[in-house]
Structures are given as structure tokens and as C-alpha cells.
Design a protein around this motif. Structure first.
Motif, PDB file in Angstrom:
ATOM      1  N   ARG A 155       0.789  -1.369   0.079  1.00 14.00           N
ATOM      2  CA  ARG A 155      -0.116   0.023  -0.045  1.00 14.00           C
ATOM      3  C   ARG A 155       0.974   1.257  -0.083  1.00 14.00           C
ATOM      4  O   ARG A 155       2.092   1.219   0.593  1.00 14.00           O
ATOM      5  CB  ARG A 155      -0.910  -0.142   1.214  1.00 14.00           C
ATOM      6  N   PRO A 156       0.377   2.531  -0.477  1.00 14.65           N
ATOM      7  CA  PRO A 156       0.845   3.761  -0.374  1.00 14.65           C
ATOM      8  C   PRO A 156       1.378   3.942   1.155  1.00 14.65           C
ATOM      9  O   PRO A 156       0.672   3.629   2.155  1.00 14.65           O
ATOM     10  CB  PRO A 156      -0.047   4.582  -0.738  1.00 14.65           C
ATOM     11  N   SER A 157       2.579   4.190   1.345  1.00 18.02           N
ATOM     12  CA  SER A 157       3.092   4.454   2.867  1.00 18.02           C
ATOM     13  C   SER A 157       3.450   5.718   3.259  1.00 18.02           C
ATOM     14  O   SER A 157       3.859   6.650   2.189  1.00 18.02           O
ATOM     15  CB  SER A 157       4.136   3.667   3.149  1.00 18.02           C
ATOM     16  N   GLY A 158       3.113   6.115   4.291  1.00 14.21           N
ATOM     17  CA  GLY A 158       3.546   7.650   4.840  1.00 14.21           C
ATOM     18  C   GLY A 158       2.764   8.809   4.400  1.00 14.21           C
ATOM     19  O   GLY A 158       3.287   9.998   4.413  1.00 14.21           O
ATOM     20  N   ASP A 159       1.680   8.618   3.628  1.00 14.69           N
ATOM     21  CA  ASP A 159       0.946   9.546   3.194  1.00 14.69           C
ATOM     22  C   ASP A 159       0.320  10.536   4.372  1.00 14.69           C
ATOM     23  O   ASP A 159      -0.166  10.084   5.407  1.00 14.69           O
ATOM     24  CB  ASP A 159      -0.447   9.289   2.344  1.00 14.69           C
ATOM     25  N   ILE A 160       0.261  11.921   4.108  1.00 18.53           N
ATOM     26  CA  ILE A 160      -0.216  12.903   5.368  1.00 18.53           C
ATOM     27  C   ILE A 160      -1.327  13.742   4.493  1.00 18.53           C
ATOM     28  O   ILE A 160      -1.024  14.125   3.537  1.00 18.53           O
ATOM     29  CB  ILE A 160       0.863  13.845   5.824  1.00 18.53           C
ATOM     30  N   HIS A 161      -2.611  13.288   4.741  1.00 19.26           N
ATOM     31  CA  HIS A 161      -3.694  13.720   3.993  1.00 19.26           C
ATOM     32  C   HIS A 161      -4.233  15.043   4.637  1.00 19.26           C
ATOM     33  O   HIS A 161      -5.116  15.635   4.199  1.00 19.26           O
ATOM     34  CB  HIS A 161      -4.890  12.671   3.936  1.00 19.26           C
ATOM     35  N   THR A 162      -3.624  15.576   5.846  1.00 15.84           N
ATOM     36  CA  THR A 162      -4.425  16.730   6.553  1.00 15.84           C
ATOM     37  C   THR A 162      -3.273  17.813   6.526  1.00 15.84           C
ATOM     38  O   THR A 162      -2.103  17.838   6.527  1.00 15.84           O
ATOM     39  CB  THR A 162      -4.551  16.328   7.951  1.00 15.84           C
ATOM     40  N   LEU A 225      -7.561  20.554   7.886  1.00 17.27           N
ATOM     41  CA  LEU A 225      -8.441  20.268   6.840  1.00 17.27           C
ATOM     42  C   LEU A 225      -7.873  18.967   6.499  1.00 17.27           C
ATOM     43  O   LEU A 225      -6.624  18.714   5.925  1.00 17.27           O
ATOM     44  CB  LEU A 225      -7.861  21.372   5.779  1.00 17.27           C
ATOM     45  N   ALA A 226      -8.610  18.061   6.182  1.00 19.50           N
ATOM     46  CA  ALA A 226      -8.510  16.748   5.785  1.00 19.50           C
ATOM     47  C   ALA A 226      -8.910  16.397   4.235  1.00 19.50           C
ATOM     48  O   ALA A 226     -10.077  16.806   3.945  1.00 19.50           O
ATOM     49  CB  ALA A 226      -9.067  15.574   6.594  1.00 19.50           C
ATOM     50  N   PHE A 227      -7.904  15.956   3.453  1.00 15.02           N
ATOM     51  CA  PHE A 227      -8.528  15.742   2.056  1.00 15.02           C
ATOM     52  C   PHE A 227      -8.230  14.496   1.674  1.00 15.02           C
ATOM     53  O   PHE A 227      -7.169  13.638   2.129  1.00 15.02           O
ATOM     54  CB  PHE A 227      -7.469  16.612   1.056  1.00 15.02           C
TER      55      PHE A 227
END
Length: 300
Positions: A155-162, A225-227
Motif C-alpha cells: 500500500r502507499p506508505s507515509g501519506d499525510i492527508h491533512t 483540513l483533511a483531504f
């Protein structure tokens, strides 16, 4: 000569490192831990099969909006030769420069190892033993292992969506069009981050670490803000905040991962990792007491 090395995989496990050096008659004592660091806009992935490890081995790749936590080491020349030997550089891995951030968001120019681009494949599942070595290394230094779990599952790792915003990017302010016109704009959630807020006139700037004249408990108040997909938003935010990339000249702000907590939550609640922008040249700006730009404007 000593130089900084960013480790993210099996070299975090010093027993594994020492055992390899003993087997090959190499010097191990020149690998000295310094402090945690993070590689911004990078991700971890298992991209190469290793016969020695009987499965996939870790790689670090550019990925917008992700961050890889690891550890910074000091390496002497003799140990650098040992690291190259262990990583098979330059035949298997290649030694490359990388910009990492310390816990306060300061940039450090270091080196790391990555799989040669021509040898990468999309995903190779790791052997349980190798994964355990990488996990043990992270645990030894108190580094979050969730990124390793994601990478091991492909899976994609380390993503920060906020994103944490505290000034003109907050809802209703002059810069909110950079996110409020999204197809599904997020609902802002009041939050706080440890730091100080500086008054730059028409806009504020967050400072980390907290300067000596401020309280260690100082908080900057803003919005989370979460995207679902933050990539295009970061493009807009980086341009708006005069951030041209890590190591780029002329940056006014720097985008860094921060730990935020919602205002309605207690200190015991789960921390939220978010992207935020810290002001770089801030000494001549006064501190905003209370860390809230909106309250400061109303009071003024």
C-alpha cells in the motif's frame, strides 16, 4: 571526516548491522545515532528482490505529500565503506543525497541509499524475518512502524492527508479559495500545534522550535483540513506560501509535518500528523500572545 546518514530500513537495527560487519571483517563502530529525522515528500516501498533476504527489500521513493520517519546517523569514512559494502553500492543500491528535517523542521543535508531505478519493480513482498529486523530497528529508536506495515502490504506508505492552517488559509480568510473550491471541500476542525505565532502584519507565521522567550507550552491555534487527495492542494499551498521545495533558495516558509490535536479533544487523545508551514526569517516579528491570529486581529 564525518557525514550525516539517513537510515530508514534494516540499518536501524544495530544488532543486524554489527553482525554483518563481523561476518565481513568491517568496521561497525563508526555508525553513531544522532536523532530522529523525517524525509518529506518521500515514501517507503519494497521494490527489489534480495536473495540474501529471501524477499523484497526496502527502498525510498519520491512521493508528494508523504513523509518517511527514520534516524540520522553520523558516519566516518571507514564506516561509509562498510555501509556501501552492505548495501551493494553502487551495483544494487546507490548512495544519493537527501534533504531531511529534524524534529523542529530544520533542514539537514544527508545521504541515504535507494534501489537503482533500473532495477525496481512495483512490489516484492518481504520475508517475515527481514520485516522483523526493520520493525525492531524502528522500535529501538521509538520510530513509528505503521509506514512499514503499509509498505509490506504493497500500500502507499507515509501519506499525510491533512493540513494545519492558522492564518490566511483558514476558512473565510482571503486565501481559502486554494481549498474551499474543491469538489468536496473539507470541513475545518479547530486544532492546536505546539509553537509560537508571529505577527507579520497582514499575515501570521508559526515558529518551531519555541524560542527561549516563549513558554514551552505555547500553542498555535488554527484549523485542520483533511483531504482525500492532498497532492494538488499542496501545489497550491506551496506556491501561496512561497515555498519552492526543500533546499530551494528564497523560501519564506517551509512545509513540515507537525503533531496537531483538535481543540475539543483531551491531551490523551490520538495525535494527528499534518502538514504545516513554518516561517523561516522571524526574529524581527513580535509574538502573538495566545497563538490565535483571529483573536489578535479582533483585539487590535
Amino acid at each position: 571526516m564525518k557525514r550525516p546518514y539517513f537510515a530508514y530500513g534494516s540499518n536501524l537495527e544495530l544488532h543486524d548491522w554489527s553482525a554483518y560487519c563481523r561476518r565481513h571483517g568491517l568496521r561497525a563502530d563508526g555508525l553513531q545515532p544522532l536523532h530522529p529525522a523525517v524525509a518529506p515528500d518521500h515514501t517507503l516501498a519494497f521494490t527489489r528482490y534480495s536473495q540474501k533476504r529471501e524477499g523484497g527489500v526496502l527502498d525510498i521513493l519520491p512521493r508528494r505529500g508523504a513523509a518517511v520517519p527514520g534516524l540520522l546517523f553520523s558516519v566516518c569514512d571507514a564506516t561509509l565503506a562498510a555501509l556501501d559494502h552492505k548495501e551493494g553500492a553502487p551495483r544494487v543500491y546507490e548512495r544519493v543525497p537527501i534533504t531531511v528535517l529534524d524534529e523542529h523542521g530544520a533542514e539537514i543535508e544527508a545521504f541515504t541509499y535507494r534501489v537503482r531505478p533500473q532495477d525496481r519493480v512495483p512490489f516484492v513482498a518481504p520475508h517475515a524475518d527481514y520485516r522483523a529486523v526493520c520493525a525492531a530497528g524502528r522500535a529501538a529508536f521509538g520510530i513509528d512502524a505503521s509506514i512499514l506495515d503499509d509498505a509490506a502490504a504493497g500500500r502507499p506508505s507515509g501519506d499525510i492527508h491533512t493540513a494545519f492552517v492558522y492564518g490566511t488559509l483558514m476558512r473565510g480568510e482571503r486565501g481559502d479559495h486554494h481549498w474551499s473550491h474543491e469538489t468536496r471541500p473539507p470541513e475545518p476542525r479547530p486544532a492546536r500545534v505546539t509553537g509560537l505565532l508571529k505577527d507579520c502584519g497582514p499575515y501570521p507565521g508559526m515558529v518551531r522550535p519555541v524560542p527561549q522567550e516563549g513558554s514551552k507550552d505555547a500553542q498555535v491555534r488554527g484549523e485542520l483540513l483533511a483531504f482525500a487527495d492532498i497532492t494538488s492542494v499542496l501545489d497550491a499551498f506551496d506556491g501561496y506560501e512561497d515555498f519552492g521545495g526543500y533546499g530551494a533558495p528564497g523560501n519564506v516558509y517551509r512545509r513540515v509535518p507537525v503533531t496537531a490535536r483538535e481543540e475539543a479533544a483531551s491531551e490523551a487523545d490520538t495525535a494527528i500528523t499534518a502538514w504545516a508551514y513554518i516561517l523561516l526569517d522571524h526574529d524581527h516579528f513580535p509574538i502573538i500572545a495566545g497563538g490565535c491570529w483571529r483573536s489578535h486581529r479582533r483585539a487590535g
